[in-house]
Design an enzyme around this catalytic site. Structure first.
Site, short mmCIF file in Angstrom:
data_model
loop_
_atom_site.label_atom_id
_atom_site.label_comp_id
_atom_site.label_asym_id
_atom_site.label_seq_id
_atom_site.Cartn_x
_atom_site.Cartn_y
_atom_site.Cartn_z
N ASP A 45 0.84 -1.20 0.00
CA ASP A 45 0.00 0.00 0.00
C ASP A 45 0.87 1.25 0.00
O ASP A 45 1.34 1.70 1.04
CB ASP A 45 -0.92 -0.01 1.23
CG ASP A 45 -1.84 1.21 1.28
OD1 ASP A 45 -1.93 1.92 0.25
OD2 ASP A 45 -2.47 1.43 2.34
N LYS B 179 1.69 7.96 0.31
CA LYS B 179 2.12 7.99 1.71
C LYS B 179 3.52 8.58 1.81
O LYS B 179 4.31 8.46 0.86
CB LYS B 179 2.16 6.55 2.27
CG LYS B 179 0.82 5.92 2.56
CD LYS B 179 1.01 4.52 3.15
CE LYS B 179 -0.31 3.84 3.42
NZ LYS B 179 -1.10 4.48 4.48
N ASP C 121 0.12 -5.09 4.61
CA ASP C 121 -1.28 -4.69 4.42
C ASP C 121 -2.14 -5.83 3.86
O ASP C 121 -3.31 -5.64 3.55
CB ASP C 121 -1.33 -3.46 3.49
CG ASP C 121 -2.50 -2.53 3.80
OD1 ASP C 121 -3.07 -2.65 4.90
OD2 ASP C 121 -2.83 -1.70 2.93
N GLU D 26 -7.96 2.67 0.48
CA GLU D 26 -8.20 1.66 -0.55
C GLU D 26 -8.74 0.35 0.01
O GLU D 26 -9.43 -0.38 -0.69
CB GLU D 26 -6.90 1.39 -1.33
CG GLU D 26 -5.93 0.36 -0.70
CD GLU D 26 -5.40 0.76 0.67
OE1 GLU D 26 -5.43 1.95 0.98
OE2 GLU D 26 -4.97 -0.14 1.42
N ARG E 178 -11.05 -0.28 2.24
CA ARG E 178 -12.52 -0.32 2.29
C ARG E 178 -13.10 -0.51 0.90
O ARG E 178 -14.22 -1.02 0.76
CB ARG E 178 -13.04 0.94 2.98
CG ARG E 178 -12.74 2.22 2.25
CD ARG E 178 -12.85 3.45 3.15
NE ARG E 178 -11.74 3.54 4.09
CZ ARG E 178 -11.62 4.48 5.02
NH1 ARG E 178 -12.55 5.41 5.15
NH2 ARG E 178 -10.58 4.49 5.83
N1 BES Z 1 -3.18 0.19 5.22
C1 BES Z 1 -3.52 1.45 5.75
C2 BES Z 1 -3.77 1.44 7.24
C3 BES Z 1 -2.60 1.15 8.13
C4 BES Z 1 -1.88 2.21 8.67
C5 BES Z 1 -2.26 -0.12 8.48
C6 BES Z 1 -0.83 1.95 9.51
C7 BES Z 1 -1.20 -0.38 9.32
C8 BES Z 1 -0.48 0.65 9.85
C9 BES Z 1 -4.79 1.97 5.09
O1 BES Z 1 -4.99 1.60 3.77
C10 BES Z 1 -4.73 3.45 5.09
O2 BES Z 1 -3.89 3.99 4.42
N2 BES Z 1 -5.61 4.08 5.87
C11 BES Z 1 -5.66 5.50 5.96
C12 BES Z 1 -7.08 5.92 5.79
C13 BES Z 1 -7.26 7.39 5.52
C14 BES Z 1 -6.67 7.76 4.19
C15 BES Z 1 -8.74 7.71 5.52
C16 BES Z 1 -5.12 5.89 7.32
O3 BES Z 1 -5.33 5.17 8.30
O4 BES Z 1 -4.45 6.91 7.39
ZN ZN Z 2 -4.08 -0.13 3.20
MN MN Z 3 -4.04 2.93 2.41
#
Ligand code: BES
Ligand code: ZN
Ligand code: MN
Length: 499
Positions: A270, A277, A288, A349, A351
């Site tokens: 991801d 990111k 992920d 992504e 969800r």
């Molecule tokens: N895979 C990430 C969530 C994640 C973050 C898992 C840290 C493990 C450690 C997910 O896809 C994500 O990026 N979530 C975002 C959502 C936001 C963009 C609404 C997040 O948590 O920042």
């Molecule tokens: Zn993710």
């Molecule tokens: Mn993500």
């Protein structure tokens, strides 16, 4: 490591290493520990008297029989105070003792079941805890494993009382299956994303299907397009690596059995996509796909134990990459149930791929659907890394079952609210729903988004904080690296499932 069961006297087990145990405060050990002490002419009692052996949890004493019995060494695992004893103490004691045995070069170990005979402790559970933690504590990351010289070949659980054998046998079977599955999951989570691609996960699913006579389907882009999976396909658009929408079915035509569906988020890397990111800790995003891996592990165990359920796994797997073809913020997608989604962040992504998977689950007419996903950083902020996964559920009885399994297996879950208040935070002017709200309440909005795609009893487990071992939560049976979180929880839930 193979786990065996045998009825008899542990002194005659033929193992090179014998593990017995000791509660704190005991000066005259009985049972197997007492029998070994007798055979050694009171050596264990002597060590207790001198204060060298105290029965503290984490303590592993070693004594050398010098020919008095056939084993090369006897290890005495401390169990702590009897009043504080629980399955977690059994797990830790077992893992500590097995690690010591390994470090001393043991090949064949015989152990008593930690907690057998303790009031209020179920014998099968104690055997499972002893065997499981023995395996989990000996796990080595893929680079180091296997090293033939430090791998214990077999662990034999020895019990003198014939009547207790069936329960121990049952617990040990689960331990062996869970241990193997957690090894697989830890490897999958730790391997790099250039190796663990969607195709790699699909191959694993095929292997499991072949071994346990399950049905397997691996859908590619065209397959998903035929099924109008606009949300899943949008995430996959930027990926050069082919996506795989995997369905694995145990007892698929046994409609007389209860149907449960497990869904696992399978983002093999991801990057965040166009909503890229930051570089710091980006390598962690290889994990992920831990939801998909845990579900695959649970399926392997379901096959091995031949669980009497119609059990379906759905694993939407793809990378999330930035690219000229990648989906963008402001794009409007249509998921397979016809709902439209406005993209606010391409980093939300998980969800999206889950949306199409949850819609797909409905056709199986499930009694319950459980999804596991490393969905939000917000969940980790709320509950803390390594402490508990968040659970959102639309049916209290289902939620309670899962929380209980988490408690029993020490893979904790904490309930978070599935309130409609969160729905108002993801309203869109141009679509039925937006894929993200503002920063606050990010875990609530993620769950309420998923609820749009569900029409059955359902639980969502946000496992983002639980898949890598947090240094503050390291313990002897979860050494640094990947935890394998979810396998033991799911297996316990499935084994105890009753409608
Ligand atoms: N895979 C990430 C969530 C994640 C973050 C898992 C840290 C493990 C450690 C997910 O896809 C994500 O990026 N979530 C975002 C959502 C936001 C963009 C609404 C997040 O948590 O920042
Ligand atoms: Zn993710
Ligand atoms: Mn993500």
């Amino acid at each position: 490591m193979k786990i065996n069961i045998v009825q008899g006297n542990i002194i005659e087990s033929g193992a090179d290493t014998i593990i017995v145990n000791l509660f704190a405060g005991v000066t005259e050990p009985d049972g197997a520990t007492g029998a070994v002490d007798q055979a050694l002419g009171g050596l264990i009692r002597e060590l207790i008297k001198s204060g060298d052996l105290r029965g503290k949890l984490g303590e592993v004493g070693s004594v050398y029989p010098r020919g008095a019995i056939a084993a090369q060494r006897v290890l005495i695992a401390g169990l702590g105070e009897k009043a504080d004893f629980d399955l977690e103490a059994a797990r830790r004691a077992s893992a500590f003792a097995m690690q010591k045995a390994r470090d001393l070069g043991a090949r064949k170990v015989a152990s008593i079941v930690h907690g057998a005979g303790v009031e209020g402790v179920d014998l099968a559970d104690a055997a499972q805890a002893t065997g499981e933690a023995a395996m989990l504590g000996l796990y080595k990351s893929p680079k180091a494993y296997p090293e033939p010289w430090d791998v214990i070949e077999e662990l034999t659980l020895v019990e003198f009382d014939q009547n207790k054998l069936p329960a121990i046998e049952a617990g040990a079977r689960v331990a062996q299956a869970n241990g193997r599955a957690v090894y697989m999951v830890r490897d999958l989570v730790l391997y790099g994303p250039n190796i663990v691609t969607p195709t790699y996960i699909a191959d694993k699913a095929r292997e499991i299907a072949h071994q346990y006579h399950m049905n397997v389907t691996v859908g590619d882009r065209a397959w998903a397009a035929e099924r109008h999976m606009g949300a899943f396909l949008a995430v996959a658009k930027g990926a050069e690596e082919p996506p795989a929408f995997i369905i694995l079915e145990h007892n698929s035509n046994r409609t007389d059995l209860d149907t449960l569906v497990l869904v696992g988020k399978g983002i093999t890397f991801d990057t965040g996509g166009i909503s890229l990111k930051p570089a710091e800790k980006l390598e962690d995003m290889k994990t992920d796909m831990a939801g998909a891996a845990a579900v695959l592990g649970a399926m392997q165990v379901a096959g091995e134990l031949d669980l009497p359920l119609r059990l379906i796994a759905i694993l939407p797997c793809t990378e999330n990459m930035p690219d000229g073809r990648a989906f963008r913020p402001a794009d409007i997608l249509t998921a397979s149930n016809g709902k439209t989604i406005e993209i606010i962040s391409t980093d939300a992504e998980g969800r999206l791929v889950l949306a199409d998977a949850l819609v797909y689950a409905s056709q199986f007419k499930p009694q319950a659907v459980v999804d596991l996903a490393t969905l939000t950083g917000a969940c980790v902020v709320a509950l803390g890394a390594g402490v508990a996964a968040g659970i959102f559920c639309n049916e209290p009885a289902l939620q309670e079952k899962l929380i209980e399994s988490g408690q029993r297996m020490q893979e904790k879950l904490w309930a978070l609210p599935l309130w409609d208040d969160y729905k108002r935070k993801i309203k869109s002017l141009v679509a039925d729903v937006a894929n993200s709200g503002t920063r606050y309440g990010g875990v609530g909005t993620s769950a309420i988004f998923l609820k749009e795609f569900v029409d059955y009893p359902w639980a969502h487990l946000d496992i983002a904080g639980m898949v890598q071992v947090d240094p503050s939560q390291e313990n002897p049976y979860t050494p640094m690296g990947a935890t394998g979180y979810g396998v033991r929880l799911l297996v316990d839930f499935l084994r105890k499932w009753k409608r």
